[in-house]
Design a protein around this motif. Structure first.
Motif, PDB file in Angstrom:
ATOM      1  N   CYS A  79       0.848  -1.188   0.000  1.00 47.91           N
ATOM      2  CA  CYS A  79       0.000   0.000   0.000  1.00 47.91           C
ATOM      3  C   CYS A  79       0.889   1.244   0.000  1.00 47.91           C
ATOM      4  CB  CYS A  79      -0.881   0.002   1.247  1.00 47.91           C
ATOM      5  SG  CYS A  79       0.076   0.078   2.781  1.00 47.91           S
ATOM      6  N   ARG A  92       4.834   0.323  -0.030  1.00 44.61           N
ATOM      7  CA  ARG A  92       5.350   0.161  -1.389  1.00 44.61           C
ATOM      8  C   ARG A  92       6.534   1.070  -1.699  1.00 44.61           C
ATOM      9  NH1 ARG A  92       0.930  -0.654  -5.525  1.00 44.61           N
ATOM     10  NH2 ARG A  92       0.381   1.321  -4.601  1.00 44.61           N
ATOM     11  N   CYS A 116      -0.611  -4.905   5.544  1.00 42.77           N
ATOM     12  CA  CYS A 116      -0.676  -5.598   4.252  1.00 42.77           C
ATOM     13  C   CYS A 116      -0.323  -7.080   4.396  1.00 42.77           C
ATOM     14  CB  CYS A 116       0.282  -4.937   3.255  1.00 42.77           C
ATOM     15  SG  CYS A 116      -0.283  -3.325   2.695  1.00 42.77           S
ATOM     16  N   SER A 121      -3.675  -1.853  -5.154  1.00 42.40           N
ATOM     17  CA  SER A 121      -2.977  -1.839  -3.874  1.00 42.40           C
ATOM     18  C   SER A 121      -3.278  -3.170  -3.197  1.00 42.40           C
ATOM     19  CB  SER A 121      -3.486  -0.687  -2.994  1.00 42.40           C
ATOM     20  OG  SER A 121      -4.877  -0.830  -2.778  1.00 42.40           O
TER      21      SER A 121
END
Length: 422
Positions: A168, A172, A231, A263
């Motif tokens: 996300c 990232r 995540c 995402s």
RNA sequence: GUGGGUAUAGCUCAGUUGGUUAGAGCGCCAGAUUGUGGCUCUGGAAGUCGUGGGUUCAAAUCCCGUUACCCACCCCA
């Protein structure tokens, strides 16, 4: 020129359209089971929507859109995918104010200016689903399950589900940094395309099919090692849900998808054996998309599924699509009086739910029978002088050649009975 | 955008070293004693040989351009 369909487009003739009707019927049944409702959005949108929604670094936006100016000098684009329009509609009609989640599906043509080949057209058709308002991994798992359920229902075997998480906005950037760090020393050996990706979107280097790039990236850092806690948990939960639904999958850290809006979850469903264009279904989660397009921060997930590629896969696996034979009764007429009587009787049949037709070419009796056989009628009703006189009709079963004389006012009952017996 | 292959009847395809009115199978239409399909037989319709130009006495055939289709790359459904 005027008698040739434009490059990359195809006519769908009656000898094939039944396949589409079948697929669409199954889609509507499955989406209903999963509680998705249909949405229909325009075939074209303001160009800006796709630039913002799909992403201006994507190939779609950079070179594949059908864009033109209308007479009001607005820049218009034929939809190159289904998600952006759905998102726009969700925002425009304030669907974030109604009970969430909002789960929708569509079947729509999409347009991309590309060179056609097997499984790739300039106009193709997608079945897609979009689910807004749910952040939980169960939603990601649900859409994958929906796609697999559809494939199973159609009788497909051996499809491969690849899943990955691309993180996300929190985690990232760290990964991209790691990728750049890694590829920095290999820039000279990457293909030209990947060199420009290095700056724009290094994630896409993982996607490259060039042999040298493939070799170089074999030691590249893996996104899954960089995921933030949120995540990571989300991705684990996704896998648990999929397992709970008995869906086999493969974690493939190399799939990143070509659209910018994803995402966390991304996935592809591949069909071996239909050529190079073997991705039948692709999608994922897009928690930033609705806000990117001007709406409130809203999580969401969806996929797109190519109907033409689905049909290729069915064909490739030798799956016969049921052809609904709807032609029931043909009236064979001898003489003008019989024609008008036939017209009256066949309309009665139609009104009572029996498909019926008659000769419209003034052909001989023999030719009319031949026609009934070729076209596939189940019964032929002959009307000539004898029948007109006795108020009957000769009903012949085209399956076994059995012929009976039936009073005209009993015809509907008789055919209905025969249909039931079939 | 790049590369390779292909283009003859509705479909699948023949067509010789360039040589008369371009063929086959399937399909379509009609007929085989006047009211009956499937099998068989007979006949018929249907092609600007993708398109434009060039070479030649002569081009479906050789040369060049162009368009489309198929396959692949890029990328995607």
């Amino acid at each position: 020129m005027i008698t040739k369909a434009p490059r990359g487009t195809k006519d769908l003739l009656p000898d094939e359209s039944y396949k589409w009707q079948y697929i669409e019927r199954v889609i509507r049944r499955i989406t209903k089971l999963f509680c998705y409702m249909e949405i229909r959005t325009p075939t074209f949108e303001h160009t800006e929507l796709f630039v913002r929604g799909v992403g201006d670094t994507t190939d779609i936006v950079q070179k594949e859109m059908y864009t033109f100016f209308d007479k009001g000098e607005r820049s218009i684009t034929l939809k190159p995918e289904g998600t952006a329009g759905t998102v726009r509609s969700y925002i425009e009609h304030g669907l974030y104010n109604i009970t969430q989640p909002v789960k929708m599906y569509y079947i729509t043509p999409v347009f991309r200016y590309e060179n056609p080949q097997a499984g790739r057209l300039r106009e193709h058709h997608q079945f897609g689903v979009e689910a807004f308002g749910g952040p939980e991994a169960s939603l990601d798992a649900e859409i994958i399950t929906l796609a697999i359920t559809l494939f199973n229902e159609l009788g497909l075997r051996g499809l491969e589900v690849d899943i990955n998480s691309i993180g996300c906005a929190n985690c990232r950037p760290r990964y991209l940094e790691g990728l750049r760090e890694y590829f920095k020393d290999h820039l000279d050996n990457l293909c030209n395309n990947c060199v420009s990706r290095y700056e724009r979107n290094p994630l896409r280097i993982l996607d490259c099919k060039n042999e040298r790039c493939t070799a170089i990236r074999s030691d590249a850092p893996i996104i899954l090692d960089y995921l933030c806690e949120d995540c990571k948990v989300h991705f684990q939960e996704l896998q648990q849900y999929l397992s709970a639904a008995s869906i086999e999958f493969k974690v493939n850290p190399m799939i990143v998808r070509g659209l910018d809006y994803y995402s966390k979850t991304v996935f592809e469903i591949l069909s071996p054996g239909i050529g190079a264009q073997n991705t039948v279904c692709g999608g994922g989660r897009y928690d930033g998309l609705v806000s990117e397009c001007g709406g409130p921060k809203t999580p969401g997930a969806g996929f797109g599924l190519g109907i033409e590629r689905l049909l290729l896969t069915l064909e490739n696996q030798g799956i016969e699509i049921p052809r609904s034979s709807t032609k029931e009764v043909l009236f064979v007429t001898i003489g003008e009086k019989a024609r008008s009587k036939a017209f009256e009787l066949l309309n009665n049949l139609r009104v009572n739910g029996i498909s019926a037709d008659m000769d419209h070419l003034g052909r001989s009796v023999k030719a009319q029978f031949k026609y009934a056989d070729r076209v596939g009628f189940s019964w032929v009703c002959t009307l000539g002088e004898d029948e007109l006189e006795s108020g009957t009709v000769s009903v012949r079963s085209m399956d076994d050649g059995r012929e009976e004389s039936i009073p005209q006012n009993m015809l509907i009952d008789y055919i209905t009975g025969e249909k039931g017996a079939k």
